[in-house]
Design an enzyme around this catalytic site. Structure first.
Site, PDB file in Angstrom:
ATOM      1  N   HIS A 168      38.560  28.691  42.206  1.00 12.90           N
ATOM      2  CA  HIS A 168      37.991  29.712  43.099  1.00 12.90           C
ATOM      3  C   HIS A 168      38.753  29.721  44.410  1.00 12.90           C
ATOM      4  O   HIS A 168      39.134  28.657  44.913  1.00 12.90           O
ATOM      5  CB  HIS A 168      36.520  29.383  43.398  1.00 12.90           C
ATOM      6  CG  HIS A 168      35.968  30.161  44.565  1.00 12.90           C
ATOM      7  ND1 HIS A 168      35.447  31.439  44.420  1.00 12.90           N
ATOM      8  CD2 HIS A 168      35.897  29.869  45.892  1.00 12.90           C
ATOM      9  CE1 HIS A 168      35.080  31.881  45.618  1.00 12.90           C
ATOM     10  NE2 HIS A 168      35.334  30.959  46.529  1.00 12.90           N
TER      11      HIS A 168
ATOM     12  N   LYS B 110      37.182  24.384  39.276  1.00  7.50           N
ATOM     13  CA  LYS B 110      35.957  24.621  38.516  1.00  7.50           C
ATOM     14  C   LYS B 110      35.789  23.610  37.375  1.00  7.50           C
ATOM     15  O   LYS B 110      36.744  22.900  37.014  1.00  7.50           O
ATOM     16  CB  LYS B 110      35.978  26.060  37.994  1.00  7.50           C
ATOM     17  CG  LYS B 110      36.022  27.112  39.121  1.00  7.50           C
ATOM     18  CD  LYS B 110      35.903  28.527  38.561  1.00  7.50           C
ATOM     19  CE  LYS B 110      35.963  29.559  39.672  1.00  7.50           C
ATOM     20  NZ  LYS B 110      35.714  30.937  39.163  1.00  7.50           N
TER      21      LYS B 110
ATOM     22  N   ARG C 113      44.932  33.429  47.375  1.00  8.57           N
ATOM     23  CA  ARG C 113      44.625  34.368  46.275  1.00  8.57           C
ATOM     24  C   ARG C 113      45.896  34.649  45.464  1.00  8.57           C
ATOM     25  O   ARG C 113      45.838  34.786  44.245  1.00  8.57           O
ATOM     26  CB  ARG C 113      44.047  35.677  46.825  1.00  8.57           C
ATOM     27  CG  ARG C 113      42.733  35.529  47.591  1.00  8.57           C
ATOM     28  CD  ARG C 113      41.534  35.354  46.739  1.00  8.57           C
ATOM     29  NE  ARG C 113      41.238  36.496  45.908  1.00  8.57           N
ATOM     30  CZ  ARG C 113      40.142  36.615  45.168  1.00  8.57           C
ATOM     31  NH1 ARG C 113      39.231  35.632  45.170  1.00  8.57           N
ATOM     32  NH2 ARG C 113      39.933  37.657  44.421  1.00  8.57           N
TER      33      ARG C 113
ATOM     34  N   THR D 241      41.825  37.301  38.417  1.00  7.71           N
ATOM     35  CA  THR D 241      40.592  36.721  37.873  1.00  7.71           C
ATOM     36  C   THR D 241      40.737  36.428  36.378  1.00  7.71           C
ATOM     37  O   THR D 241      40.329  35.373  35.901  1.00  7.71           O
ATOM     38  CB  THR D 241      39.412  37.698  38.092  1.00  7.71           C
ATOM     39  OG1 THR D 241      39.388  38.069  39.467  1.00  7.71           O
ATOM     40  CG2 THR D 241      38.093  37.071  37.709  1.00  7.71           C
TER      41      THR D 241
ATOM     42  N   ASN E  73      37.928  30.226  34.701  1.00  7.29           N
ATOM     43  CA  ASN E  73      39.262  30.503  35.239  1.00  7.29           C
ATOM     44  C   ASN E  73      39.742  29.478  36.273  1.00  7.29           C
ATOM     45  O   ASN E  73      40.540  29.797  37.141  1.00  7.29           O
ATOM     46  CB  ASN E  73      39.331  31.940  35.764  1.00  7.29           C
ATOM     47  CG  ASN E  73      38.321  32.206  36.860  1.00  7.29           C
ATOM     48  OD1 ASN E  73      37.643  31.292  37.293  1.00  7.29           O
ATOM     49  ND2 ASN E  73      38.242  33.451  37.301  1.00  7.29           N
TER      50      ASN E  73
ATOM     51  N   ARG F  52      45.830  30.153  37.764  1.00  4.26           N
ATOM     52  CA  ARG F  52      45.003  30.628  36.640  1.00  4.26           C
ATOM     53  C   ARG F  52      45.853  30.856  35.395  1.00  4.26           C
ATOM     54  O   ARG F  52      45.391  30.611  34.278  1.00  4.26           O
ATOM     55  CB  ARG F  52      44.236  31.882  37.059  1.00  4.26           C
ATOM     56  CG  ARG F  52      43.032  31.525  37.952  1.00  4.26           C
ATOM     57  CD  ARG F  52      42.416  32.722  38.597  1.00  4.26           C
ATOM     58  NE  ARG F  52      41.105  32.417  39.208  1.00  4.26           N
ATOM     59  CZ  ARG F  52      40.464  33.258  39.995  1.00  4.26           C
ATOM     60  NH1 ARG F  52      40.979  34.446  40.285  1.00  4.26           N
ATOM     61  NH2 ARG F  52      39.290  32.928  40.505  1.00  4.26           N
TER      62      ARG F  52
ATOM     63  N   TYR G 165      27.153  32.393  44.488  1.00  2.01           N
ATOM     64  CA  TYR G 165      27.603  33.617  43.805  1.00  2.01           C
ATOM     65  C   TYR G 165      26.570  34.746  43.901  1.00  2.01           C
ATOM     66  O   TYR G 165      26.565  35.645  43.059  1.00  2.01           O
ATOM     67  CB  TYR G 165      27.925  33.313  42.343  1.00  2.01           C
ATOM     68  CG  TYR G 165      29.251  32.592  42.157  1.00  2.01           C
ATOM     69  CD1 TYR G 165      30.459  33.249  42.362  1.00  2.01           C
ATOM     70  CD2 TYR G 165      29.296  31.264  41.769  1.00  2.01           C
ATOM     71  CE1 TYR G 165      31.679  32.599  42.193  1.00  2.01           C
ATOM     72  CE2 TYR G 165      30.513  30.600  41.598  1.00  2.01           C
ATOM     73  CZ  TYR G 165      31.701  31.288  41.816  1.00  2.01           C
ATOM     74  OH  TYR G 165      32.913  30.645  41.636  1.00  2.01           O
TER      75      TYR G 165
ATOM     76  N   PHE H  79      27.234  39.090  33.776  1.00  3.67           N
ATOM     77  CA  PHE H  79      27.727  37.740  33.484  1.00  3.67           C
ATOM     78  C   PHE H  79      27.139  36.673  34.413  1.00  3.67           C
ATOM     79  O   PHE H  79      27.548  35.507  34.349  1.00  3.67           O
ATOM     80  CB  PHE H  79      29.261  37.707  33.559  1.00  3.67           C
ATOM     81  CG  PHE H  79      29.837  38.119  34.893  1.00  3.67           C
ATOM     82  CD1 PHE H  79      29.892  37.230  35.961  1.00  3.67           C
ATOM     83  CD2 PHE H  79      30.325  39.414  35.081  1.00  3.67           C
ATOM     84  CE1 PHE H  79      30.425  37.606  37.190  1.00  3.67           C
ATOM     85  CE2 PHE H  79      30.852  39.799  36.316  1.00  3.67           C
ATOM     86  CZ  PHE H  79      30.901  38.886  37.376  1.00  3.67           C
TER      87      PHE H  79
ATOM     88  N   GLU I 191      31.627  29.830  53.052  1.00 17.21           N
ATOM     89  CA  GLU I 191      31.781  28.901  51.922  1.00 17.21           C
ATOM     90  C   GLU I 191      32.143  27.491  52.405  1.00 17.21           C
ATOM     91  O   GLU I 191      31.731  26.498  51.798  1.00 17.21           O
ATOM     92  CB  GLU I 191      32.847  29.439  50.960  1.00 17.21           C
ATOM     93  CG  GLU I 191      32.391  30.723  50.277  1.00 17.21           C
ATOM     94  CD  GLU I 191      33.474  31.408  49.456  1.00 17.21           C
ATOM     95  OE1 GLU I 191      34.608  30.868  49.348  1.00 17.21           O
ATOM     96  OE2 GLU I 191      33.192  32.490  48.904  1.00 17.21           O
TER      97      GLU I 191
HETATM   98  P1  GDP Z   1      37.443  36.095  41.769  1.00 17.17           P
HETATM   99  O1  GDP Z   1      37.278  36.482  43.215  1.00 17.17           O
HETATM  100  O2  GDP Z   1      38.845  36.322  41.248  1.00 17.17           O
HETATM  101  O3  GDP Z   1      36.953  34.699  41.462  1.00 17.17           O
HETATM  102  O4  GDP Z   1      36.561  37.092  40.889  1.00 17.17           O
HETATM  103  P2  GDP Z   1      35.108  37.726  41.120  1.00 17.17           P
HETATM  104  O5  GDP Z   1      34.635  37.525  42.533  1.00 17.17           O
HETATM  105  O6  GDP Z   1      35.161  39.114  40.589  1.00 17.17           O
HETATM  106  O7  GDP Z   1      34.180  36.904  40.127  1.00 17.17           O
HETATM  107  C1  GDP Z   1      33.706  35.624  40.480  1.00 17.17           C
HETATM  108  C2  GDP Z   1      33.769  34.743  39.261  1.00 17.17           C
HETATM  109  O8  GDP Z   1      32.858  35.229  38.271  1.00 17.17           O
HETATM  110  C3  GDP Z   1      35.125  34.730  38.534  1.00 17.17           C
HETATM  111  O9  GDP Z   1      36.068  33.874  39.123  1.00 17.17           O
HETATM  112  C4  GDP Z   1      34.710  34.274  37.142  1.00 17.17           C
HETATM  113  O10 GDP Z   1      34.516  32.855  37.085  1.00 17.17           O
HETATM  114  C5  GDP Z   1      33.363  34.961  36.969  1.00 17.17           C
HETATM  115  N1  GDP Z   1      33.507  36.229  36.264  1.00 17.17           N
HETATM  116  C6  GDP Z   1      34.045  37.400  36.705  1.00 17.17           C
HETATM  117  N2  GDP Z   1      34.018  38.351  35.750  1.00 17.17           N
HETATM  118  C7  GDP Z   1      33.448  37.759  34.655  1.00 17.17           C
HETATM  119  C8  GDP Z   1      33.133  38.217  33.329  1.00 17.17           C
HETATM  120  O11 GDP Z   1      33.377  39.368  32.963  1.00 17.17           O
HETATM  121  N3  GDP Z   1      32.546  37.311  32.500  1.00 17.17           N
HETATM  122  C9  GDP Z   1      32.247  36.028  32.880  1.00 17.17           C
HETATM  123  N4  GDP Z   1      31.663  35.197  31.995  1.00 17.17           N
HETATM  124  N5  GDP Z   1      32.531  35.569  34.117  1.00 17.17           N
HETATM  125  C10 GDP Z   1      33.121  36.414  34.986  1.00 17.17           C
END
Ligand code: GDP
Length: 138
Positions: free
Chosen positions: A116, A10, A86, A92, A113, A103, A50, A58, A127
């Site tokens: 992805h 990222k 993962r 996350t 973070n 991470r 996304y 968010f 994807e």
């Molecule tokens: P991942 O599968 O671990 O990447 O997590 P998710 O699918 O839940 O979320 C996708 C992405 O959204 C995450 O990797 C973060 O970059 C972002 N994200 C998730 N939760 C938050 C949050 O609470 N705040 C913000 N700003 N970004 C978030």
């Protein structure tokens, strides 16, 4: 496609100079690079990628973060690629990520973070097709 997953390094990790270290850890963990590019997402790209999060509070922050600079996209191959990757990237929220995960090492916050990884074989295929044409995959 069952043994592939899609990685994005990222914008935060690009800005902080972590691309080389992340690619080294990914290949050392046994993932083969099948496709690789440096690119930048448009607003529309990030909103599409996304889309599942479009109703989350968010979402705007996520789209503006993911479009603010270059990213690295890579298609990776390994047995159990989705789940092993993962595990390699960690939770996350970097504060909750296990020691040694990407991470834990390179992320700065829940939003920013660093890496992805696809969350299912089905999404890995979607994807991969989002980022790469067939002739970009080896
Ligand atoms: P991942 O599968 O671990 O990447 O997590 P998710 O699918 O839940 O979320 C996708 C992405 O959204 C995450 O990797 C973060 O970059 C972002 N994200 C998730 N939760 C938050 C949050 O609470 N705040 C913000 N700003 N970004 C978030």
């Amino acid at each position: 496609m069952a043994n592939t997953t899609l990685m994005m390094i990222k914008p935060d990790a690009f800005e902080n100079g972590h691309i080389g270290n992340i690619l080294e850890k990914v290949t050392s963990a046994g993932f083969k690079i099948k496709a690789l590019k440096l690119t930048q997402l448009t607003k529309r790209d990030a909103e599409t990628f996304y889309e599942v999060h479009s109703e989350r509070p968010f979402f705007g922050e996520l789209v503006s973060f993911m479009t603010r600079g270059p990213i690295v996209a890579a298609l990776l191959e390994k047995e159990n690629a989705v789940s092993d990757f993962r595990t390699l990237i960690g939770a996350t929220n970097p504060a909750e990520a296990a020691e040694g995960t990407l991470r834990k090492l390179y992320a700065t916050s829940m939003g920013e973070n660093a890496v992805h990884g696809s969350d299912s074989d089905e999404n890995a295929s979607i994807e991969a097709a989002f980022h790469f044409s067939k002739r970009e995959c080896f």
